[in-house]
Write a protein that holds these residues in place. Structure first.
Motif, mmCIF file in Angstrom:
data_model
loop_
_atom_site.group_PDB
_atom_site.id
_atom_site.type_symbol
_atom_site.label_atom_id
_atom_site.label_comp_id
_atom_site.label_asym_id
_atom_site.label_seq_id
_atom_site.Cartn_x
_atom_site.Cartn_y
_atom_site.Cartn_z
ATOM 1 N N LEU A 1 0.842 -1.212 0.000
ATOM 2 C CA LEU A 1 0.000 0.000 0.000
ATOM 3 C C LEU A 1 0.871 1.253 0.000
ATOM 4 N N MET A 2 1.915 1.237 0.881
ATOM 5 C CA MET A 2 2.791 2.423 0.949
ATOM 6 C C MET A 2 3.457 2.658 -0.406
ATOM 7 N N GLN A 3 3.908 1.583 -1.008
ATOM 8 C CA GLN A 3 4.600 1.755 -2.300
ATOM 9 C C GLN A 3 3.654 2.344 -3.338
ATOM 10 N N ARG A 4 2.459 1.751 -3.426
ATOM 11 C CA ARG A 4 1.531 2.245 -4.465
ATOM 12 C C ARG A 4 1.095 3.672 -4.148
ATOM 13 N N ALA A 5 0.863 3.975 -2.848
ATOM 14 C CA ALA A 5 0.413 5.324 -2.486
ATOM 15 C C ALA A 5 1.507 6.335 -2.814
ATOM 16 N N ARG A 6 2.750 5.940 -2.566
ATOM 17 C CA ARG A 6 3.874 6.844 -2.853
ATOM 18 C C ARG A 6 3.877 7.185 -4.344
ATOM 19 N N ASN A 7 3.684 6.155 -5.173
ATOM 20 C CA ASN A 7 3.675 6.428 -6.627
ATOM 21 C C ASN A 7 2.509 7.340 -6.987
ATOM 22 N N GLN A 8 1.338 7.055 -6.393
ATOM 23 C CA GLN A 8 0.151 7.862 -6.715
ATOM 24 C C GLN A 8 0.377 9.314 -6.321
ATOM 25 N N VAL A 9 1.049 9.509 -5.164
ATOM 26 C CA VAL A 9 1.311 10.894 -4.721
ATOM 27 C C VAL A 9 2.219 11.582 -5.732
ATOM 28 N N LEU A 10 3.238 10.863 -6.174
ATOM 29 C CA LEU A 10 4.161 11.467 -7.169
ATOM 30 C C LEU A 10 3.391 11.858 -8.433
ATOM 31 N N VAL A 11 2.494 10.977 -8.873
ATOM 32 C CA VAL A 11 1.754 11.282 -10.112
ATOM 33 C C VAL A 11 0.876 12.503 -9.891
ATOM 34 N N GLN A 12 0.176 12.517 -8.727
ATOM 35 C CA GLN A 12 -0.779 13.612 -8.504
ATOM 36 C C GLN A 12 -0.068 14.938 -8.279
ATOM 37 N N GLU A 13 1.068 14.898 -7.582
ATOM 38 C CA GLU A 13 1.707 16.161 -7.214
ATOM 39 C C GLU A 13 2.840 16.501 -8.168
ATOM 40 N N ALA A 14 2.795 15.923 -9.386
ATOM 41 C CA ALA A 14 3.942 16.094 -10.300
ATOM 42 C C ALA A 14 4.239 17.573 -10.537
ATOM 43 N N ARG A 15 3.211 18.393 -10.555
ATOM 44 C CA ARG A 15 3.461 19.806 -10.922
ATOM 45 C C ARG A 15 3.899 20.621 -9.712
ATOM 46 N N SER A 16 3.817 20.034 -8.496
ATOM 47 C CA SER A 16 4.079 20.897 -7.325
ATOM 48 C C SER A 16 5.590 21.071 -7.164
ATOM 49 N N SER A 17 5.946 22.077 -6.396
ATOM 50 C CA SER A 17 7.368 22.441 -6.294
ATOM 51 C C SER A 17 8.135 21.390 -5.499
ATOM 52 N N TRP A 18 7.506 20.802 -4.475
ATOM 53 C CA TRP A 18 8.307 19.891 -3.639
ATOM 54 C C TRP A 18 8.722 18.664 -4.437
ATOM 55 N N VAL A 19 7.906 18.274 -5.422
ATOM 56 C CA VAL A 19 8.314 17.106 -6.206
ATOM 57 C C VAL A 19 9.513 17.477 -7.067
ATOM 58 N N GLN A 20 9.429 18.694 -7.652
ATOM 59 C CA GLN A 20 10.536 19.093 -8.542
ATOM 60 C C GLN A 20 11.828 19.210 -7.742
ATOM 61 N N SER A 21 11.745 19.807 -6.527
ATOM 62 C CA SER A 21 12.992 19.928 -5.739
ATOM 63 C C SER A 21 13.446 18.535 -5.318
ATOM 64 N N LEU A 22 12.502 17.657 -4.977
ATOM 65 C CA LEU A 22 12.883 16.297 -4.572
ATOM 66 C C LEU A 22 13.632 15.618 -5.706
ATOM 67 N N VAL A 23 13.111 15.781 -6.923
ATOM 68 C CA VAL A 23 13.726 15.073 -8.058
ATOM 69 C C VAL A 23 15.129 15.611 -8.310
ATOM 70 N N THR A 24 15.266 16.943 -8.302
ATOM 71 C CA THR A 24 16.605 17.503 -8.603
ATOM 72 C C THR A 24 17.569 17.158 -7.460
ATOM 73 N N GLU A 25 17.090 17.259 -6.204
ATOM 74 C CA GLU A 25 18.031 17.006 -5.085
ATOM 75 C C GLU A 25 18.434 15.538 -5.104
ATOM 76 N N ARG A 26 17.505 14.621 -5.475
ATOM 77 C CA ARG A 26 17.846 13.199 -5.475
ATOM 78 C C ARG A 26 18.889 12.922 -6.561
ATOM 79 N N GLU A 27 18.905 13.814 -7.589
ATOM 80 C CA GLU A 27 19.834 13.588 -8.703
ATOM 81 C C GLU A 27 21.265 13.798 -8.221
ATOM 82 N N GLN A 28 21.432 14.822 -7.330
ATOM 83 C CA GLN A 28 22.818 15.118 -6.920
ATOM 84 C C GLN A 28 23.386 13.985 -6.063
ATOM 85 N N GLN A 29 22.505 13.172 -5.444
ATOM 86 C CA GLN A 29 23.052 12.132 -4.506
ATOM 87 C C GLN A 29 24.051 11.239 -5.203
#
Lengths: 224, 251, 223, 66
Positions: B223-251
């Motif tokens: 459930l957590m895994q699927r919900a996490r994906n659903q949140v990413l899909v729904q919040e794709a346009r929000s700023s926290w997703v974009q910062s999450l994606v870019t910050e995860r890239e630098q790791q």
């Protein structure tokens, strides 16, 4: 732009409303006030979301953000708002199985249960639909259906009229007729919020029209 | 008490939920794995064979936990639908729709393992036994929910309609279950799966409980895994997703 | 207040009567299905007697399913449904009026036709009586639960098929008790248990379903 | 405890093992699929944000230069 707002008179306030379609914001936040004797004419290119905003003002759709107030109270579950306004959407709300007269009679009993049947015919006459009184709505032309919907608005005797392209499919004579009806409604301290492609012609009406432009929401533009 | 309330509110915001679920997933993953393996070992090797059914009864360690879980998931689905409708919580709808898929999967597992177990015991692949029939009807309810959710193009409308169906469904699940139970006893006399009652030998019962608990944790994991994906899909346009994606890239 | 409910009920009945196909089609569908089964099985009296109750109940279920798809669709597409929000009548009243009109014009004719179908299946007098009693108690529940599904799948393109998937599992209890009664009478067993359960299901759904339907209707206006 | 008897499952091997293997497969599938989808989603979002940055960069220097 709007005349002095008298706090006692109930008016419609829309405060930076934003509407989404499949999670995409449609237009820049919109705010406007509509008070007695005023016409708000919403303009904007096709697909910018005029109809969607109109349906949100009627409460069919929940706003993404922003507020819509009637008498300084939110319109959600606000029976007072619904009993003081009337809506004319793309669908002109006449069931095809009834005749024009029956449909108006049905709405008359719905809006004011006790009203007498007598004053439906003069109303039809006013919109020169008397000849079509016993014609089933199915066989009316698109313009005639639109005029029948305007007749329903008059029956409801409501202050605020929310109209979505009231003139679509109506001929020039019908258009003048409807604009006169708008003028009468405004002069009796009514309010109109309407969307329309093209300009309003009636000079009296233009006196109290304030235009509202909807701008396409564009993420790029937003950054600049 | 307010710690729980604060946690409940933190779960409410998608961003927090993403962080919490990312943290929970490894824990849920390992614990459920250990529990399931332990229960499998106990069930397959340690538990004595049944004097009447021999070793075929060992399917119970897979059939019964998934049947219990399919019922439990439907209740969770309906409760989150109710929370979504009453308090208009976005995350509640996410939990609702992300539980539908695992629920359907576990009902299918329960049906297939039930018929596999029915073959040696009753001699036919499909027996209109009360439990199997109500499990089949539960499967149709799940299919109805998934079908309804996917037939809308506007997500907002889809969530509310599915929530209504879930609540109507959860009211009907007990009615369906008892009417099928009553119907079954009328026609055929009760074919009690003898190894099912708690009167089982304790060495047979323990693996069942551990497996059930392992399955529950497993449900939390997927459930957590699927919900996490659903949140990413729904919040794709929000700023926290974009910062999450870019910050995860630098790791 | 009830006068609006009554007036809405009359208007819906007039609509249904104007559009004959809405009533006659499900009725013919019911008769055809009932007469197909003997062709598929055999005309043996004993067999037909045992399956009679179940076949008639399943055909009632399926033909109601056909009619249910249309009960809100005409007003929805004409735009009349959204106008009710601007009046004193609530959507629950609208839903109740439409369900009552639908029941009177599609379930009632089937109940009247049931004895004809019953004799075709060699059901004896008691069985036919019990079948009709069961139908009168069971079909309102079917209409009420079905109206929730109809309201949910109102603005969908593939609404008809989806309605069947959503609602048929919920019809199972009514089918079990209804058909069970007919076979119980055949074996001389008492049927008051099934009758009371059908009555309970009817009043339960009568009190809960209209609210779910009105909520689903409001939701389907959200386009 | 030899393996032959264990696998034979008292003659019911053809029923016990398929059901256990099916459950194991479904359990694994329901963990791996979301995990893969999660990685794929992050990748997709990364390319989207990069594309957006590029477009914005081009737009801003285009509006400053003339």
């Amino acid at each position: 732009m709007s005349p002095t707002i008298d706090s006692t008179i109930p008016d419609l306030q829309v405060i930076n409303a934003v509407v989404t379609r499949s999670d995409l914001e449609l237009f820049e936040p919109v705010s406007f006030n509509c008070t007695r004797g005023q016409v708000i004419h919403m303009v904007g290119q096709n697909g910018v979301g005029k109809t969607t905003l109109m349906r949100s003002i009627c409460g069919f759709r929940v706003l993404h953000s922003g507020q819509i107030l009637w008498d300084n109270k939110d319109i959600e579950k606000n029976k007072n708002f619904y009993l003081n306004s009337a809506y004319l959407g793309h669908r002109d709300a006449h069931s095809p199985l009834q005749t024009a007269w029956e449909s108006l009679h049905f709405y008359q009993q719905l809006y004011t249960p006790g009203a007498n049947k007598g004053d439906i015919d003069p109303l039809l006459n006013k919109l020169d639909l008397l000849a079509q009184a016993d014609v089933s709505v199915d066989h009316l032309s698109f313009g005639q259906k639109r005029k029948l919907a305007i007749a329903r608005l008059l029956l409801s005797e409501r202050k605020l009229w929310l109209l979505d392209e009231p003139f679509s499919g109506v001929d020039r004579a019908g258009r003048e007729l409807i604009e006169n009806i708008f003028v009468q409604h405004i002069s009796s301290m009514g309010m109109i919020v309407l969307t329309n492609h093209g300009r309003l012609q009636n000079s009296q009406l233009l006196g109290c029209v304030s235009e509202l432009e909807l701008f396409q929401h564009n993420i790029m533009l937003k950054e600049l | 008490m307010n710690v729980l309330l604060k946690f409940y509110h933190r779960l409410g915001s998608p961003r927090e939920f993403y962080k919490i679920s990312s943290a929970l997933i490894p824990w849920l993953g390992w614990t459920s794995l250990i529990l399931i393996l332990l229960a499998s070992y106990l069930g397959l090797v340690v538990a004595p064979s049944d004097y009447q059914q021999g070793d075929s009864y060992r399917i119970i360690y897979v059939h019964v936990p998934s049947a219990w879980l399919s019922m439990f998931i439907y209740v969770v689905l309906a409760v989150s639908a109710a929370i979504g409708l009453i308090w208009r919580m976005k995350m509640a709808y996410v939990i609702m729709i992300c539980s539908a898929a695992p629920g359907a999967w576990f009902t299918m597992v329960a049906l297939i393992t039930g018929s596999l177990w029915g073959k040696p015991m009753w001699g036919t692949w499909w027996e209109w036994d009360a439990r199997l029939t109500s499990e089949l009807l539960l499967m149709f309810l799940y299919i109805g929910i998934i079908a309804l959710y996917n037939s809308f193009d506007e997500r907002r409308v889809a969530e509310k309609s599915t929530a209504i169906l879930a609540i109507v469904g959860v009211i009907n699940v007990p009615i369906i279950h008892y009417s099928v139970e009553w119907w079954n006893t009328l026609h055929q006399g009760s074919t009690v799966m003898r190894a099912d009652g708690p009167a089982m030998d304790v060495r047979m019962l323990w693996p069942l409980l551990i497996m059930a608990f392992g399955f529950n944790l497993y449900y939390g994991l997927t459930l957590m895994q699927r919900a996490r994906n659903q949140v990413l899909v729904q919040e794709a346009r929000s700023s926290w997703v974009q910062s999450l994606v870019t910050e995860r890239e630098q790791q | 207040m009830t006068s609006t409910l009554y007036r809405l009920f009359l208007r819906d009945c007039k609509h249904h009567l104007r559009k004959q196909s809405d009533i006659l089609n499900p009725l013919c569908f019911f008769v055809i299905i009932c007469s197909l089964f003997p062709l598929g099985l055999s005309a043996d009296r004993e067999l037909l007697n045992t399956i009679g109750g179940g076949v008639i109940w399943v055909s009632v279920l399926l033909s109601m399913m056909m009619g249910l798809n249309q009960i809100f669709r005409d007003d929805y597409e004409a735009g009349v449904l959204e106008q009710f929000l601007f009046t004193h009548t609530t959507l629950t009243q609208v839903a109740l009026a439409k369900i009552a009109a639908f029941w009177c014009l599609s379930a009632l004719p089937m109940i009247i036709l049931a004895p004809v179908m019953g004799t075709a299946y060699h059901l004896n007098g008691d069985q036919i009586l019990v079948l009709m009693m069961g139908l009168t108690l069971g079909t309102p529940t079917l209409a009420l639960l079905g109206s929730i599904g109809a309201a949910l799948t109102l603005n969908l393109k593939n609404g008809g098929v989806l309605l069947a998937i959503l609602i048929l599992p919920l019809f199972a209890p009514v089918l079990i008790f209804g058909a069970g009664m007919v076979s119980a009478v055949g074996m001389g067993l008492p049927v008051n248990a099934q009758l009371s359960l059908l009555g309970a299901l009817m009043f339960g759904s009568l009190s809960l379903a209209p609210f779910a339907t009105s909520f689903a209707l409001k939701n389907s206006l959200d386009y | 405890m030899n393996f032959a008897d264990f696998f034979a499952m008292g003659g019911y091997a053809w029923y016990v093992w398929p059901s256990w293997l099916l459950t194991a497969f479904i359990l694994l599938w329901n963990v791996i699929a979301p995990q893969r989808k999660h990685r794929q989603l992050l990748q997709q979002l990364r390319t989207q944000t990069k594309r957006e940055h590029l477009k914005r960069a081009r737009q801003s220097n285009r509006s400053q230069s003339p």
